[in-house]
Design a protein around this motif. Structure first.
Motif, PDB file in Angstrom:
ATOM      1  N   ALA A  49      -1.463   8.014   7.484  1.00  0.00           N
ATOM      2  CA  ALA A  49      -0.855   7.093   6.482  1.00  0.00           C
ATOM      3  C   ALA A  49      -2.063   6.533   5.725  1.00  0.00           C
ATOM      4  O   ALA A  49      -1.844   6.591   4.427  1.00  0.00           O
ATOM      5  CB  ALA A  49       0.070   5.889   7.235  1.00  0.00           C
ATOM      6  N   ALA A  50      -2.950   6.175   6.541  1.00  0.00           N
ATOM      7  CA  ALA A  50      -4.237   5.603   5.621  1.00  0.00           C
ATOM      8  C   ALA A  50      -4.873   6.599   4.632  1.00  0.00           C
ATOM      9  O   ALA A  50      -5.191   6.473   3.681  1.00  0.00           O
ATOM     10  CB  ALA A  50      -5.334   5.317   6.719  1.00  0.00           C
ATOM     11  N   MET A  51      -4.728   7.901   5.188  1.00  0.00           N
ATOM     12  CA  MET A  51      -5.351   8.987   4.144  1.00  0.00           C
ATOM     13  C   MET A  51      -4.362   9.271   3.006  1.00  0.00           C
ATOM     14  O   MET A  51      -4.896   9.412   1.866  1.00  0.00           O
ATOM     15  CB  MET A  51      -5.424  10.297   5.009  1.00  0.00           C
ATOM     16  N   ILE A  56      -9.858   7.757  -2.453  1.00  0.00           N
ATOM     17  CA  ILE A  56     -10.472   8.483  -2.591  1.00  0.00           C
ATOM     18  C   ILE A  56     -10.131   9.921  -3.020  1.00  0.00           C
ATOM     19  O   ILE A  56     -10.633  10.783  -3.478  1.00  0.00           O
ATOM     20  CB  ILE A  56     -11.847   8.935  -1.481  1.00  0.00           C
ATOM     21  N   PHE A  57      -9.026   9.856  -2.473  1.00  0.00           N
ATOM     22  CA  PHE A  57      -8.035  11.306  -2.737  1.00  0.00           C
ATOM     23  C   PHE A  57      -7.350  11.451  -4.009  1.00  0.00           C
ATOM     24  O   PHE A  57      -6.672  12.256  -4.342  1.00  0.00           O
ATOM     25  CB  PHE A  57      -6.923  11.605  -1.441  1.00  0.00           C
ATOM     26  N   TYR A 101     -14.191   8.033   7.967  1.00  0.00           N
ATOM     27  CA  TYR A 101     -13.736   6.676   8.631  1.00  0.00           C
ATOM     28  C   TYR A 101     -14.615   6.280   9.925  1.00  0.00           C
ATOM     29  O   TYR A 101     -14.159   6.465  11.134  1.00  0.00           O
ATOM     30  CB  TYR A 101     -12.375   6.870   8.944  1.00  0.00           C
ATOM     31  N   LYS A 102     -15.533   6.048   9.634  1.00  0.00           N
ATOM     32  CA  LYS A 102     -16.953   5.627  10.512  1.00  0.00           C
ATOM     33  C   LYS A 102     -16.267   4.812  11.644  1.00  0.00           C
ATOM     34  O   LYS A 102     -16.491   4.680  12.776  1.00  0.00           O
ATOM     35  CB  LYS A 102     -18.029   5.381  10.059  1.00  0.00           C
ATOM     36  N   THR A 103     -15.530   3.692  11.216  1.00  0.00           N
ATOM     37  CA  THR A 103     -15.247   2.558  12.259  1.00  0.00           C
ATOM     38  C   THR A 103     -14.150   3.025  13.173  1.00  0.00           C
ATOM     39  O   THR A 103     -14.089   2.505  14.478  1.00  0.00           O
ATOM     40  CB  THR A 103     -14.622   1.445  11.503  1.00  0.00           C
ATOM     41  N   ILE A 104     -13.590   4.372  13.126  1.00  0.00           N
ATOM     42  CA  ILE A 104     -12.732   4.704  14.184  1.00  0.00           C
ATOM     43  C   ILE A 104     -13.023   6.154  14.564  1.00  0.00           C
ATOM     44  O   ILE A 104     -12.471   6.598  15.498  1.00  0.00           O
ATOM     45  CB  ILE A 104     -11.218   4.940  13.455  1.00  0.00           C
ATOM     46  N   ARG A 105     -14.395   6.424  14.135  1.00  0.00           N
ATOM     47  CA  ARG A 105     -14.682   7.973  14.596  1.00  0.00           C
ATOM     48  C   ARG A 105     -14.714   8.213  15.930  1.00  0.00           C
ATOM     49  O   ARG A 105     -14.216   9.256  16.716  1.00  0.00           O
ATOM     50  CB  ARG A 105     -16.128   8.121  13.896  1.00  0.00           C
ATOM     51  N   VAL A 106     -15.409   6.967  16.842  1.00  0.00           N
ATOM     52  CA  VAL A 106     -15.308   7.193  18.510  1.00  0.00           C
ATOM     53  C   VAL A 106     -14.147   7.206  19.018  1.00  0.00           C
ATOM     54  O   VAL A 106     -13.457   7.980  19.851  1.00  0.00           O
ATOM     55  CB  VAL A 106     -16.561   6.488  18.985  1.00  0.00           C
ATOM     56  N   ALA A 144      -4.184  -1.868  10.652  1.00  0.00           N
ATOM     57  CA  ALA A 144      -3.725  -2.853  10.251  1.00  0.00           C
ATOM     58  C   ALA A 144      -4.509  -3.881   9.491  1.00  0.00           C
ATOM     59  O   ALA A 144      -3.809  -4.500   8.523  1.00  0.00           O
ATOM     60  CB  ALA A 144      -3.252  -3.650  11.756  1.00  0.00           C
ATOM     61  N   ALA A 145      -5.710  -3.821   9.550  1.00  0.00           N
ATOM     62  CA  ALA A 145      -6.775  -4.410   8.866  1.00  0.00           C
ATOM     63  C   ALA A 145      -7.081  -3.888   7.241  1.00  0.00           C
ATOM     64  O   ALA A 145      -7.704  -4.241   6.645  1.00  0.00           O
ATOM     65  CB  ALA A 145      -7.861  -4.744   9.349  1.00  0.00           C
ATOM     66  N   GLY A 146      -6.474  -2.557   7.046  1.00  0.00           N
ATOM     67  CA  GLY A 146      -6.875  -2.002   5.967  1.00  0.00           C
ATOM     68  C   GLY A 146      -8.060  -1.510   5.719  1.00  0.00           C
ATOM     69  O   GLY A 146      -8.701  -1.191   4.803  1.00  0.00           O
ATOM     70  N   ARG A 147      -8.660  -1.228   7.075  1.00  0.00           N
ATOM     71  CA  ARG A 147     -10.236  -0.559   7.085  1.00  0.00           C
ATOM     72  C   ARG A 147     -10.524   0.842   7.202  1.00  0.00           C
ATOM     73  O   ARG A 147     -11.308   1.316   7.406  1.00  0.00           O
ATOM     74  CB  ARG A 147     -11.043  -1.495   7.979  1.00  0.00           C
ATOM     75  N   ILE A 148      -9.000   1.643   7.226  1.00  0.00           N
ATOM     76  CA  ILE A 148      -9.565   2.913   7.447  1.00  0.00           C
ATOM     77  C   ILE A 148      -9.305   3.397   5.923  1.00  0.00           C
ATOM     78  O   ILE A 148      -8.302   4.142   5.386  1.00  0.00           O
ATOM     79  CB  ILE A 148      -8.138   3.669   8.281  1.00  0.00           C
ATOM     80  N   VAL A 149     -10.274   3.516   5.262  1.00  0.00           N
ATOM     81  CA  VAL A 149     -10.607   3.819   3.953  1.00  0.00           C
ATOM     82  C   VAL A 149     -12.078   4.379   3.738  1.00  0.00           C
ATOM     83  O   VAL A 149     -12.914   3.915   4.229  1.00  0.00           O
ATOM     84  CB  VAL A 149     -10.130   2.582   3.077  1.00  0.00           C
ATOM     85  N   ALA A 150     -11.996   5.240   2.735  1.00  0.00           N
ATOM     86  CA  ALA A 150     -13.549   5.979   2.441  1.00  0.00           C
ATOM     87  C   ALA A 150     -14.159   4.679   1.918  1.00  0.00           C
ATOM     88  O   ALA A 150     -13.959   3.973   1.029  1.00  0.00           O
ATOM     89  CB  ALA A 150     -13.415   6.888   1.659  1.00  0.00           C
ATOM     90  N   PRO A 151     -15.602   4.868   2.226  1.00  0.00           N
ATOM     91  CA  PRO A 151     -16.595   3.801   1.597  1.00  0.00           C
ATOM     92  C   PRO A 151     -16.749   3.942   0.086  1.00  0.00           C
ATOM     93  O   PRO A 151     -16.565   4.942  -0.370  1.00  0.00           O
ATOM     94  CB  PRO A 151     -17.756   3.921   2.254  1.00  0.00           C
TER      95      PRO A 151
END
Length: 151
Positions: A49-51, A56-57, A101-106, A144-151
């Protein structure tokens, strides 16, 4: 050609994420390790959904600046790992998460690993259910915070 139905719209990804989350919560209450699979697929659909919504896309040059294999069509990646298609190398969702998406990578990678362990391995033998739940909640919080987005 695959006979698997492909979800390509934001609303369906959000609905699938919610449905898998509800299933995961029920399985977790039953102490059934398959909750990890449901939580992973809930996270997968949240990422998809974020993608789908990630600007960026919409920009071919911005995609190419990150990786030559990242294209506008990468927003519709279906496989976890990429491969070679008609247009050459394609990226899978896992690779896109790693690149964008570095914040969710791990936590996303660990959720995928837990899902694989349950489906094909020894189960959650060496993986803590608490870690699975924490990783799932981390991905959900970022979405939920809208942070899965490319920098």
């Amino acid at each position: 050609m695959s006979t698997v139905p492909v979800v390509r719209d934001l609303k369906s990804h959000i609905e699938r994420a919610a449905a898998h989350k509800a299933t995961g919560e029920r399985l977790l209450e039953l102490d059934d390790e398959w909750f990890a699979v449901a939580f992973f697929y809930s996270a997968y659909h949240a990422v998809k959904a974020a993608m789908h919504a990630d600007p960026i896309f919409d920009d071919m040059k911005a995609c190419a600046a990150i990786d030559g294999s990242l294209t506008i069509e990468s927003r519709f990646a279906e496989h976890h790992s990429g491969g070679f298609g008609k247009g050459g190398r394609t990226l899978g969702v896992n690779e896109i998460v790693f690149k964008l998406y570095k914040t969710i990578r791990v936590p996303y990678t660990r959720l995928h690993g837990a899902s694989i362990a349950v489906r094909y391995g020894a189960g959650l033998d060496v993986i803590s259910p608490v870690t699975v739940k924490d990783d799932f909640e981390a991905v959900c919080a970022e979405y939920a915070a809208g942070r899965i987005v490319a920098p």
